[in-house]
Enzyme design. Structure first.
Site, mmCIF file in Angstrom:
data_model
loop_
_atom_site.group_PDB
_atom_site.id
_atom_site.type_symbol
_atom_site.label_atom_id
_atom_site.label_comp_id
_atom_site.label_asym_id
_atom_site.label_seq_id
_atom_site.Cartn_x
_atom_site.Cartn_y
_atom_site.Cartn_z
ATOM 1 N N LYS A 54 -47.593 -22.765 31.287
ATOM 2 C CA LYS A 54 -47.828 -21.733 30.263
ATOM 3 C C LYS A 54 -47.011 -20.477 30.573
ATOM 4 O O LYS A 54 -46.511 -20.309 31.695
ATOM 5 C CB LYS A 54 -49.319 -21.392 30.215
ATOM 6 N N ARG A 152 -65.627 -17.515 29.793
ATOM 7 C CA ARG A 152 -64.445 -17.325 28.953
ATOM 8 C C ARG A 152 -64.558 -18.271 27.771
ATOM 9 O O ARG A 152 -64.985 -17.868 26.709
ATOM 10 C CB ARG A 152 -63.179 -17.562 29.789
ATOM 11 N N HIS A 181 -63.116 -23.891 34.947
ATOM 12 C CA HIS A 181 -62.117 -23.016 35.580
ATOM 13 C C HIS A 181 -62.790 -22.131 36.618
ATOM 14 O O HIS A 181 -63.853 -21.574 36.378
ATOM 15 C CB HIS A 181 -61.434 -22.163 34.503
ATOM 16 N N ARG A 237 -54.925 -28.484 38.825
ATOM 17 C CA ARG A 237 -54.138 -27.732 37.838
ATOM 18 C C ARG A 237 -53.459 -26.506 38.452
ATOM 19 O O ARG A 237 -53.709 -25.381 38.019
ATOM 20 C CB ARG A 237 -55.038 -27.249 36.688
ATOM 21 N N TYR A 281 -35.252 10.407 34.894
ATOM 22 C CA TYR A 281 -36.165 11.106 33.980
ATOM 23 C C TYR A 281 -37.236 11.886 34.748
ATOM 24 O O TYR A 281 -37.778 11.389 35.736
ATOM 25 C CB TYR A 281 -36.888 10.091 33.091
ATOM 26 N N CYS A 328 -35.857 3.335 34.652
ATOM 27 C CA CYS A 328 -35.602 3.538 33.213
ATOM 28 C C CYS A 328 -35.760 2.199 32.480
ATOM 29 O O CYS A 328 -36.058 1.173 33.083
ATOM 30 C CB CYS A 328 -34.190 4.063 32.984
ATOM 31 N N ASP A 330 -33.438 0.347 31.157
ATOM 32 C CA ASP A 330 -32.370 -0.619 31.395
ATOM 33 C C ASP A 330 -31.699 -0.475 32.753
ATOM 34 O O ASP A 330 -30.802 -1.257 33.073
ATOM 35 C CB ASP A 330 -31.280 -0.457 30.322
HETATM 36 C C1 PLP Z 1 -53.667 -20.610 34.162
HETATM 37 C C2 PLP Z 1 -54.640 -21.678 34.417
HETATM 38 C C3 PLP Z 1 -54.511 -22.508 35.551
HETATM 39 C C4 PLP Z 1 -53.495 -22.260 36.644
HETATM 40 O O1 PLP Z 1 -53.910 -21.142 37.411
HETATM 41 P P1 PLP Z 1 -53.144 -20.713 38.742
HETATM 42 O O2 PLP Z 1 -54.016 -19.680 39.341
HETATM 43 O O3 PLP Z 1 -51.826 -20.170 38.327
HETATM 44 O O4 PLP Z 1 -53.006 -21.927 39.583
HETATM 45 C C5 PLP Z 1 -55.384 -23.579 35.665
HETATM 46 N N1 PLP Z 1 -56.342 -23.796 34.733
HETATM 47 C C6 PLP Z 1 -56.524 -22.994 33.661
HETATM 48 C C7 PLP Z 1 -57.602 -23.295 32.687
HETATM 49 C C8 PLP Z 1 -55.681 -21.909 33.471
HETATM 50 O O5 PLP Z 1 -55.868 -21.109 32.416
#
Ligand code: PLP
Length: 398
Positions: A54, A152, A181, A237, A281, A328, A330
């Site tokens: 992602k 969530r 999660h 994951r 700046y 800045c 850029d």
């Molecule tokens: C982003 C995400 C992950 C990966 O998380 P990391 O901390 O980058 O390993 C795994 N599961 C879900 C549901 C996520 O949203």
């Protein structure tokens, strides 16, 4: 003819590809490092990896990273948005892709048309998916989302029974996975992870109680894989660890990971700043003696944090030097000191290795007062990505 010698750019993002652009500021992605991390995490977890790509693969480039992982034999990818899943399918990614974010009803048919796996996080969402699947005459592959403490998305684990019953008896949904999660796995000392594991396993046990086949159970993010082998279950994951970056300063390096991303630029200007003169700046930094200052052509407009103003460091000619004055949009300035030397076109390393020294993404994040995730995902499309290693994917794919 006006514009005749301009490159043909159908996609505006193409103008930032390395082959179409000589911008000295670039992200270099070492694909072999990602391959190494993938195998190391899979071996450590003892379970197959769902590669999380992602947010533009945490800034590393969604499509090139996904095609590379596919060529490396990964069995599953995960993204947050349906749009990310569609981009993968358009680019020829054929491995299963789970969209982990909450679904919006009007998008369900897009999921199904592109063979994306859907996260179902309530009975109401299950009904929406069933309806779309039925009208397309195509069964949906779903993963059930159970909430074990993140609050969530997902059905609270204590209410999972009715949710699982509804999913298992659905004619139009095939339950491939069940997941949750972790909220605190970055911290090896937090008791929260075990509480979440217990709640999750209790919810999963409902499949056994009703005599339904157990789907793929997945719970571990990077922190889970690194610190809690018992949460790795049937699939893991990892996101940030796949890119060789630790989730948190408290994380333990239980797996030898290789950082895949370097952020480099080149000196575009060199000058002597007289004692008493101010830089950038707001005139927030004053030279206390005559000193040599370079200008580096990258700024917060590329996602390099402005909070690094007079705080960050870079490597030039193998040595660390401080950013002086405000970053800045850029450009920013670096003080080499009264005796420092550098020439236009010398390489400047903002993240990565130069000579014997290295600036890690973790260190940049801590100086900027944020987490490595925000640094990586903030590096935007204005910076061209260049890929090294990964001999197994065709160059044209990047
Ligand atoms: C982003 C995400 C992950 C990966 O998380 P990391 O901390 O980058 O390993 C795994 N599961 C879900 C549901 C996520 O949203």
């Amino acid at each position: 003819m006006p514009g005749a010698n301009l490159p043909d750019m159908t996609d505006p993002a193409d103008s930032f590809r390395p082959e179409a652009n000589d911008r000295p500021t670039r992200i270099r992605v070492d694909l072999d490092a990602i391959g190494h991390n993938f195998r190391a995490l899979q071996a450590h977890a003892g379970a197959p990896v769902m590669g999380i790509v992602k947010a533009n693969a945490y800034g590393h480039g969604l499509v090139p990273v996904a095609l590379y992982l596919q060529a490396q034999g990964i069995g599953q990818l995960g993204v947050a948005l349906v749009e990310e899943g569609l981009a993968l399918r358009r680019a020829g990614v054929t491995v299963p892709v789970l969209v982990m974010g909450g679904i919006h009803a009007p998008q369900v048919s897009q999921f199904l048309a592109c063979d994306l796996e859907v996260t179902v996080s309530s009975i109401a969402k299950l009904r929406q998916v069933e309806q779309a699947a039925e009208s397309l005459g195509r069964k949906a592959v779903i993963h059930l989302k159970v909430d074990t403490g993140m609050e969530r998305i997902g059905v609270h684990s204590e209410n999972a029974g009715a949710f699982i019953d509804a999913a298992v008896s659905s004619r139009w949904c095939a339950v491939k996975g069940i997941y949750s999660h972790l909220a605190c796995s970055d911290d090896p000392a937090s008791p929260m992870t075990h509480e979440q594991l217990q709640r999750f396993l209790h919810a999963c046990s409902y499949f056994d109680r009703i005599g339904a086949p157990m789907p793929v159970r997945h719970l571990a993010n990077s922190g889970g894989v690194l610190h809690f082998p018992e949460v790795c279950l049937d699939m893991v994951r990892p996101g940030i660890a796949l890119y060789g970056v630790m989730p948190d300063p408290a994380s333990r390096p239980t797996v030898a990971l290789k950082p895949a991303l370097s952020l480099v630029s080149k000196v575009v200007y060199f000058k002597v700043v007289k004692a008493g003169r101010t830089v950038s700046y707001g005139a927030t930094w004053t030279a206390s003696e005559d000193t040599r200052v370079i200008t580096v052509p990258i700024g917060y407009g590329d996602g390099y944090p402005r909070s690094l103003s007079s705080r960050g460091e870079v490597l030039v000619r193998g040595e660390r030097h401080p950013i002086v004055g405000r970053v800045c949009m850029d450009q920013f300035m670096v003080d080499l000191g009264p005796a420092g030397t550098a020439y236009n076109e010398d390489e400047v390393v903002l993240i990565g290795r130069q000579g014997d020294d290295a600036i890690t993404c973790e260190a940049v994040a801590s100086t900027a007062g944020t987490i490595p995730y925000e640094i990586l995902t903030g590096l935007n499309a204005r910076i061209p990505r260049e890929y090294v290693g990964g001999a197994s994917i065709p160059r044209s794919a990047t």
